[in-house]
Design an enzyme around this catalytic site. Structure first.
Site, PDB file in Angstrom:
ATOM      1  N   LYS A   1      -4.239  37.904  49.505  1.00  0.00           N
ATOM      2  CA  LYS A   1      -4.672  38.635  50.688  1.00  0.00           C
ATOM      3  C   LYS A   1      -5.725  39.661  50.286  1.00  0.00           C
ATOM      4  O   LYS A   1      -5.804  40.113  49.137  1.00  0.00           O
ATOM      5  CB  LYS A   1      -3.501  39.322  51.399  1.00  0.00           C
ATOM      6  CG  LYS A   1      -2.732  40.356  50.565  1.00  0.00           C
ATOM      7  CD  LYS A   1      -3.345  41.750  50.533  1.00  0.00           C
ATOM      8  CE  LYS A   1      -2.529  42.720  49.695  1.00  0.00           C
ATOM      9  NZ  LYS A   1      -3.242  44.002  49.416  1.00  0.00           N
TER      10      LYS A   1
ATOM     11  N   PRO B   1      -4.248  37.444  39.725  1.00  0.00           N
ATOM     12  CA  PRO B   1      -3.986  38.456  38.707  1.00  0.00           C
ATOM     13  C   PRO B   1      -2.939  39.465  39.155  1.00  0.00           C
ATOM     14  O   PRO B   1      -2.814  39.769  40.347  1.00  0.00           O
ATOM     15  CB  PRO B   1      -5.345  39.137  38.539  1.00  0.00           C
ATOM     16  CG  PRO B   1      -5.997  38.994  39.886  1.00  0.00           C
ATOM     17  CD  PRO B   1      -5.567  37.637  40.377  1.00  0.00           C
ATOM     18  N   MET B   2      -2.188  39.975  38.184  1.00  0.00           N
ATOM     19  CA  MET B   2      -1.244  41.044  38.480  1.00  0.00           C
ATOM     20  C   MET B   2      -1.990  42.380  38.475  1.00  0.00           C
ATOM     21  O   MET B   2      -2.941  42.563  37.718  1.00  0.00           O
ATOM     22  CB  MET B   2      -0.121  41.046  37.453  1.00  0.00           C
ATOM     23  CG  MET B   2       0.807  39.852  37.592  1.00  0.00           C
ATOM     24  SD  MET B   2       2.162  39.855  36.403  1.00  0.00           S
ATOM     25  CE  MET B   2       1.298  39.365  34.921  1.00  0.00           C
ATOM     26  N   GLY B   3      -1.573  43.290  39.347  1.00  0.00           N
ATOM     27  CA  GLY B   3      -2.239  44.578  39.447  1.00  0.00           C
ATOM     28  C   GLY B   3      -3.639  44.466  39.998  1.00  0.00           C
ATOM     29  O   GLY B   3      -4.496  45.299  39.716  1.00  0.00           O
TER      30      GLY B   3
ATOM     31  N   SER C   1       3.255  37.524  47.633  1.00  0.00           N
ATOM     32  CA  SER C   1       2.984  36.226  48.231  1.00  0.00           C
ATOM     33  C   SER C   1       3.890  35.156  47.640  1.00  0.00           C
ATOM     34  O   SER C   1       4.427  34.300  48.355  1.00  0.00           O
ATOM     35  CB  SER C   1       1.515  35.852  48.028  1.00  0.00           C
ATOM     36  OG  SER C   1       1.191  34.657  48.705  1.00  0.00           O
TER      37      SER C   1
ATOM     38  N   ASP D   1       4.367  44.335  51.122  1.00  0.00           N
ATOM     39  CA  ASP D   1       3.448  43.259  51.488  1.00  0.00           C
ATOM     40  C   ASP D   1       4.164  41.967  51.860  1.00  0.00           C
ATOM     41  O   ASP D   1       3.576  41.086  52.488  1.00  0.00           O
ATOM     42  CB  ASP D   1       2.485  42.953  50.332  1.00  0.00           C
ATOM     43  CG  ASP D   1       1.403  44.007  50.156  1.00  0.00           C
ATOM     44  OD1 ASP D   1       1.254  44.854  51.060  1.00  0.00           O
ATOM     45  OD2 ASP D   1       0.717  43.985  49.123  1.00  0.00           O
TER      46      ASP D   1
END
Length: 295
Positions: free
Chosen positions: A12, A100-102, A110, A142
């Protein structure tokens, strides 16, 4: 049905993100528009013969017991047991991770939302969309949006959602190479926390899909992220030469909208090799909903 494979968990973007206040418990009050795009992690689910929830693939830096996927499935499993008096079968989950994380793209949330949708079908648990959203909210603000599954105007901590028409466009997204921890942004003393409230029509009337897009509002978290993580500021500055570039979520990814795929391709080709960059098209509906309808 004992398996669901190739289940998408899309990214998102926050087309804008305003911090409009703070609750007594410390949670920040937000206004944003969440936009799905067609770049996604992919998850595969298989029922087990026991009652265990098992992530069968490694996700670097995320132990299985801390993974939102596993935690969400355990919550749904417990809710199933509460309603039916018995546990449903366990599930093996394989994750193909590309988000990617962060990065502010909501990848972990998601993944969890896709897992809830898939398990709700495999277990025939019968929870409504709203019940799944309520179940997922304590794990991450989220998650309800991804279960909501369409472009949304968000308020509260991100859980109060109304459908809104978003732009039909292409985005260039740059990963600046840093992971931004959300608590570091929200705890910063210089974070703007009193932006004036807007209404849906303010956003809806702001888009003109002709030439380069000029986004609505701003991201109140961006200034803090740029100060704490200089690569974010560098990516915003570079991409800003080609349009209205801004950070998504609490960072670190930076995006810019374009009217055509050709324009997006041209910009991606110019991105310095020190960054990872890609294009994505806006989605009006979560692709998992179509997949489940066709099962």
């Amino acid at each position: 049905m004992r398996s669901l494979h190739d289940c998408p968990a899309p990214a998102k973007l926050n087309l804008f993100l305003h911090v409009v206040g703070r609750r007594a418990d410390g949670y920040h009050l937000l206004q944003s528009v969440f936009q799905l795009v067609d770049r996604a992690d992919t998850l595969h689910f298989d029922l087990r013969d026991d009652e265990l929830i098992v992530r069968t693939t490694e996700v670097p830096g995320v132990p299985a017991d801390q993974d939102l996927i596993v935690r969400a499935l355990r919550l749904l499993q417990a809710e199933y047991a509460r309603r039916h008096g018995r546990l449903p079968p366990g599930i093996d989950v394989a994750v193909e991770k590309i988000l990617p994380m962060g990065g502010g793209l909501g990848g972990g949330s998601s993944d969890a939302a896709t897992a809830l949708m898939a398990a709700n079908r495999l277990w025939q648990a019968g929870l409504s969309q709203q019940e799944l959203m309520d179940l997922g909210l304590p794990l991450g603000a989220d998650i309800p949006f991804f279960l909501f599954g369409e472009t949304a105007f968000a308020e509260g901590v991100g859980e109060r959602l109304l459908p809104v028409r978003g732009p039909d466009c292409w985005y260039v997204i740059i990963e600046p190479g840093v992971a931004v921890p959300t608590p570091a942004i929200f705890s910063a003393p210089d974070l703007t926390r009193d932006t004036g409230r807007v209404i849906i029509s303010d956003f809806s009337s702001s888009y003109e899909v002709s030439g380069k897009h000029r986004g609505f509002g701003k991201n109140d978290l961006q200034d803090v992220a740029e100060r704490l993580f200089p690569p974010v500021a560098q990516a915003v500055e570079w991409l800003g030469r080609h349009g209205d570039a801004r950070m998504t979520g609490s960072g670190a990814c930076v995006f810019c909208a374009f009217s055509s795929e050709r324009e997006a391709d041209q910009v991606v080709a110019l991105v310095p090799g020190t960054w990872r960059a890609w294009k994505a098209h806006s989605l009006s509906r979560h692709p998992m909903k179509s997949l489940l309808q066709n099962q």
